[in-house]
Design a protein around this motif. Structure first.
Motif, PDB file in Angstrom:
ATOM      1  N   THR A 147      56.404  71.075 106.902  1.00  0.00           N
ATOM      2  CA  THR A 147      55.605  69.855 106.869  1.00  0.00           C
ATOM      3  C   THR A 147      55.192  69.523 105.451  1.00  0.00           C
ATOM      4  O   THR A 147      54.892  70.414 104.650  1.00  0.00           O
ATOM      5  CB  THR A 147      54.345  69.980 107.754  1.00  0.00           C
ATOM      6  N   THR A 148      55.183  68.227 105.125  1.00  0.00           N
ATOM      7  CA  THR A 148      54.699  67.765 103.830  1.00  0.00           C
ATOM      8  C   THR A 148      53.208  67.484 103.855  1.00  0.00           C
ATOM      9  O   THR A 148      52.620  67.167 102.824  1.00  0.00           O
ATOM     10  CB  THR A 148      55.430  66.481 103.415  1.00  0.00           C
ATOM     11  N   ASP A 149      52.597  67.590 105.026  1.00  0.00           N
ATOM     12  CA  ASP A 149      51.178  67.274 105.191  1.00  0.00           C
ATOM     13  C   ASP A 149      50.353  68.548 105.345  1.00  0.00           C
ATOM     14  O   ASP A 149      49.552  68.904 104.490  1.00  0.00           O
ATOM     15  CB  ASP A 149      51.004  66.349 106.401  1.00  0.00           C
ATOM     16  N   GLY A 150      50.555  69.264 106.457  1.00  0.00           N
ATOM     17  CA  GLY A 150      49.851  70.511 106.688  1.00  0.00           C
ATOM     18  C   GLY A 150      48.541  70.374 107.416  1.00  0.00           C
ATOM     19  O   GLY A 150      47.870  71.382 107.700  1.00  0.00           O
ATOM     20  N   SER A 151      48.153  69.141 107.758  1.00  0.00           N
ATOM     21  CA  SER A 151      46.882  68.952 108.459  1.00  0.00           C
ATOM     22  C   SER A 151      47.057  68.780 109.965  1.00  0.00           C
ATOM     23  O   SER A 151      46.085  68.459 110.661  1.00  0.00           O
ATOM     24  CB  SER A 151      46.156  67.727 107.882  1.00  0.00           C
ATOM     25  N   GLU A 152      48.278  68.989 110.477  1.00  0.00           N
ATOM     26  CA  GLU A 152      48.539  68.767 111.899  1.00  0.00           C
ATOM     27  C   GLU A 152      47.944  69.906 112.748  1.00  0.00           C
ATOM     28  O   GLU A 152      48.432  71.042 112.684  1.00  0.00           O
ATOM     29  CB  GLU A 152      50.042  68.683 112.166  1.00  0.00           C
ATOM     30  N   VAL A 175      57.448  81.639 109.807  1.00  0.00           N
ATOM     31  CA  VAL A 175      57.512  81.308 108.391  1.00  0.00           C
ATOM     32  C   VAL A 175      57.204  79.815 108.264  1.00  0.00           C
ATOM     33  O   VAL A 175      57.796  79.000 108.966  1.00  0.00           O
ATOM     34  CB  VAL A 175      58.887  81.621 107.778  1.00  0.00           C
ATOM     35  N   ALA A 176      56.276  79.478 107.386  1.00  0.00           N
ATOM     36  CA  ALA A 176      55.877  78.084 107.212  1.00  0.00           C
ATOM     37  C   ALA A 176      56.051  77.662 105.762  1.00  0.00           C
ATOM     38  O   ALA A 176      55.782  78.441 104.840  1.00  0.00           O
ATOM     39  CB  ALA A 176      54.432  77.880 107.637  1.00  0.00           C
ATOM     40  N   VAL A 177      56.526  76.425 105.568  1.00  0.00           N
ATOM     41  CA  VAL A 177      56.536  75.780 104.255  1.00  0.00           C
ATOM     42  C   VAL A 177      55.608  74.585 104.368  1.00  0.00           C
ATOM     43  O   VAL A 177      55.872  73.651 105.134  1.00  0.00           O
ATOM     44  CB  VAL A 177      57.945  75.329 103.840  1.00  0.00           C
ATOM     45  N   ALA A 178      54.493  74.628 103.649  1.00  0.00           N
ATOM     46  CA  ALA A 178      53.458  73.608 103.775  1.00  0.00           C
ATOM     47  C   ALA A 178      52.685  73.517 102.464  1.00  0.00           C
ATOM     48  O   ALA A 178      52.712  74.444 101.650  1.00  0.00           O
ATOM     49  CB  ALA A 178      52.516  73.946 104.932  1.00  0.00           C
ATOM     50  N   PRO A 179      51.993  72.393 102.246  1.00  0.00           N
ATOM     51  CA  PRO A 179      51.187  72.283 101.021  1.00  0.00           C
ATOM     52  C   PRO A 179      50.143  73.393 100.959  1.00  0.00           C
ATOM     53  O   PRO A 179      49.569  73.778 101.980  1.00  0.00           O
ATOM     54  CB  PRO A 179      50.525  70.908 101.165  1.00  0.00           C
ATOM     55  N   PRO A 180      49.892  73.930  99.780  1.00  0.00           N
ATOM     56  CA  PRO A 180      48.874  74.973  99.652  1.00  0.00           C
ATOM     57  C   PRO A 180      47.480  74.440  99.981  1.00  0.00           C
ATOM     58  O   PRO A 180      47.206  73.255  99.828  1.00  0.00           O
ATOM     59  CB  PRO A 180      48.981  75.403  98.185  1.00  0.00           C
ATOM     60  N   ARG A 181      46.642  75.319 100.468  1.00  0.00           N
ATOM     61  CA  ARG A 181      45.250  75.002 100.815  1.00  0.00           C
ATOM     62  C   ARG A 181      45.149  73.958 101.920  1.00  0.00           C
ATOM     63  O   ARG A 181      44.135  73.273 102.047  1.00  0.00           O
ATOM     64  CB  ARG A 181      44.477  74.535  99.569  1.00  0.00           C
ATOM     65  N   SER A 182      46.195  73.809 102.709  1.00  0.00           N
ATOM     66  CA  SER A 182      46.139  72.920 103.866  1.00  0.00           C
ATOM     67  C   SER A 182      45.714  73.725 105.093  1.00  0.00           C
ATOM     68  O   SER A 182      45.796  74.957 105.096  1.00  0.00           O
ATOM     69  CB  SER A 182      47.513  72.285 104.111  1.00  0.00           C
ATOM     70  N   VAL A 219      48.504  80.122 108.951  1.00  0.00           N
ATOM     71  CA  VAL A 219      49.700  80.966 108.980  1.00  0.00           C
ATOM     72  C   VAL A 219      49.589  82.150 108.024  1.00  0.00           C
ATOM     73  O   VAL A 219      50.036  83.258 108.328  1.00  0.00           O
ATOM     74  CB  VAL A 219      50.960  80.133 108.654  1.00  0.00           C
ATOM     75  N   ASP A 220      49.018  81.918 106.852  1.00  0.00           N
ATOM     76  CA  ASP A 220      49.010  82.939 105.805  1.00  0.00           C
ATOM     77  C   ASP A 220      48.290  84.198 106.280  1.00  0.00           C
ATOM     78  O   ASP A 220      47.226  84.132 106.882  1.00  0.00           O
ATOM     79  CB  ASP A 220      48.342  82.399 104.546  1.00  0.00           C
TER      80      ASP A 220
END
Length: 377
Positions: A115-120, A138-145, A151-152
């Motif tokens: 996701t390019t957002d991360g707030s979902e 495994v997630a690819v998302a904006p940091p601090r979202s 996930v982290d």
């Protein structure tokens, strides 16, 4: 109508490109390198998988996540099924979307979140559900979202999304080339580690180099007559693109081209793979969309009357490696109905390099078509 004079006015293009589409396409190679570095810093290089997953599930909103799932599925082939979990909801908004894990998913399966957002909230809930089922996440998302925080750590592995250094997040960027490569690159490295496809760091360096070279050929300063992306954009003016693809890498590239034409340029397009495209779209070439459908078209008042929409075939092909090809039949069908045809074929190289070139040229073409047509507001 397409303002072809704008295509050869780099300064005017830059002023018109408020969404940064051309800059995003030009910096795709840099985004690959940054995303690969983020993946290494997140620990992907140190992973030692026990074996291949039974299935790979991908969830995420928008054109970028859809393209990632399509591309990974094509590249993985028969190694393992790659399935996108489609969202449901009353609207396409971060708070309204929900994803549901298939009932059979369990400890031998891999869940990828892109996701390019991360707030979902729906993605965070999906991650929690997958964690309870024992899936690897495994997630690819904006940091601090919110998703990165969900996930982290204990739930899974987070790879911070490689941001564009030149602009803050913009909603239109989710369909742009930068977002695609920022999400795709870490997942390519991951699936290389588990043995589902070949995408080593060295391979991705070649991909980044190919993206840079293509950006040089397709950049705003290169004149239309020698610029494949500008040429394609001009050819697609006032037409319905029928995007016919041949080859494993060309298929998802063609489908993404159709999606970005609609989302970024406001242009309809249809995509299909050869040879099935011939019967599927053949009737369109014989109907009202055929170039020869209006015999009085030559005498039409082009100022007072709107340009008629005619089909144009866009043939995207992998560089042929021998064997059968339906390209001659495609050309014959198009020309027999007086339908113009545009062809794109990448230079020699690995599968990922050829895919990158097709994606880059079509991304630039989408940007030029959007800007020279007035763009979307």
């Amino acid at each position: 109508m397409l303002d072809e004079s704008l295509l050869d006015a780099p300064e005017d293009l830059a002023r018109a490109d408020r969404r940064g589409l051309l800059r995003g396409a030009a910096e795709a190679g840099a985004r690959v390198r940054t995303a690969a570095r983020h993946a290494a810093e997140a620990g992907l290089a140190e992973l030692h998988p026990d074996g291949r997953p039974r299935a790979v599930l991908i969830a995420g909103p928008g054109t970028a996540a859809t393209g990632v799932a399509d591309l990974l599925g094509a590249l993985a082939g028969a190694s393992a099924p790659v399935t996108r979990i489609h969202p449901s909801g009353v609207a396409h908004a971060a708070g309204a979307l929900r994803w549901t894990l298939p009932g059979w998913a369990g400890p031998v399966d891999l869940l990828l979140l892109a996701t390019t957002d991360g707030s979902e909230p729906g993605l965070s809930q999906l991650a929690d559900q997958a964690y309870r089922r024992g899936c690897t996440i495994v997630a690819v998302a904006p940091p601090r979202s919110p998703l990165s925080e969900a996930v982290d750590g204990a739930h899974g592995l987070l790879v911070p999304m490689a941001d564009a250094p030149y602009q803050e997040y913009d909603e239109s960027a989710a369909a742009g080339p930068g977002a695609l490569w920022a999400l795709l690159t870490p997942l390519l490295l991951l699936l290389d580690k588990v043995g589902l496809l070949t995408a080593s760091p060295e391979t991705l360096q070649l991909v980044a180099d190919r993206l840079d070279r293509t950006a040089e050929r397709c950049g705003p300063a290169i004149a239309t007559y020698s610029n494949p992306a500008k040429t394609l954009a001009a050819e697609l003016a006032d037409s319905l693109p029928l995007i016919w693809t041949e080859g494993g890498a060309a298929g998802p590239a063609g489908r993404r081209f159709a999606a970005t034409l609609a989302e970024l340029a406001g242009r309809p397009a249809l995509a299909a793979e050869l040879p099935e495209a011939l019967p599927r779209h053949g009737v369109l070439l014989a109907g009202a969309l055929a170039a020869g459908a209006d015999p009085e078209d030559f005498f039409r008042d082009r100022v007072a009357e709107q340009q008629a929409l005619h089909a144009r075939v866009v043939l995207l092909r992998d560089r042929p490696a021998g064997g059968l090809t339906a390209a001659p039949a495609a050309r014959e069908l198009a020309l027999s109905h007086d339908t113009a045809i545009s062809e794109l074929e990448p230079e020699e190289g690995g599968e990922l390099e050829q895919l990158a070139e097709l994606l880059a040229v079509t991304d630039f073409a989408t940007a030029y078509l959007s800007l020279a047509s007035g763009g979307r507001t």
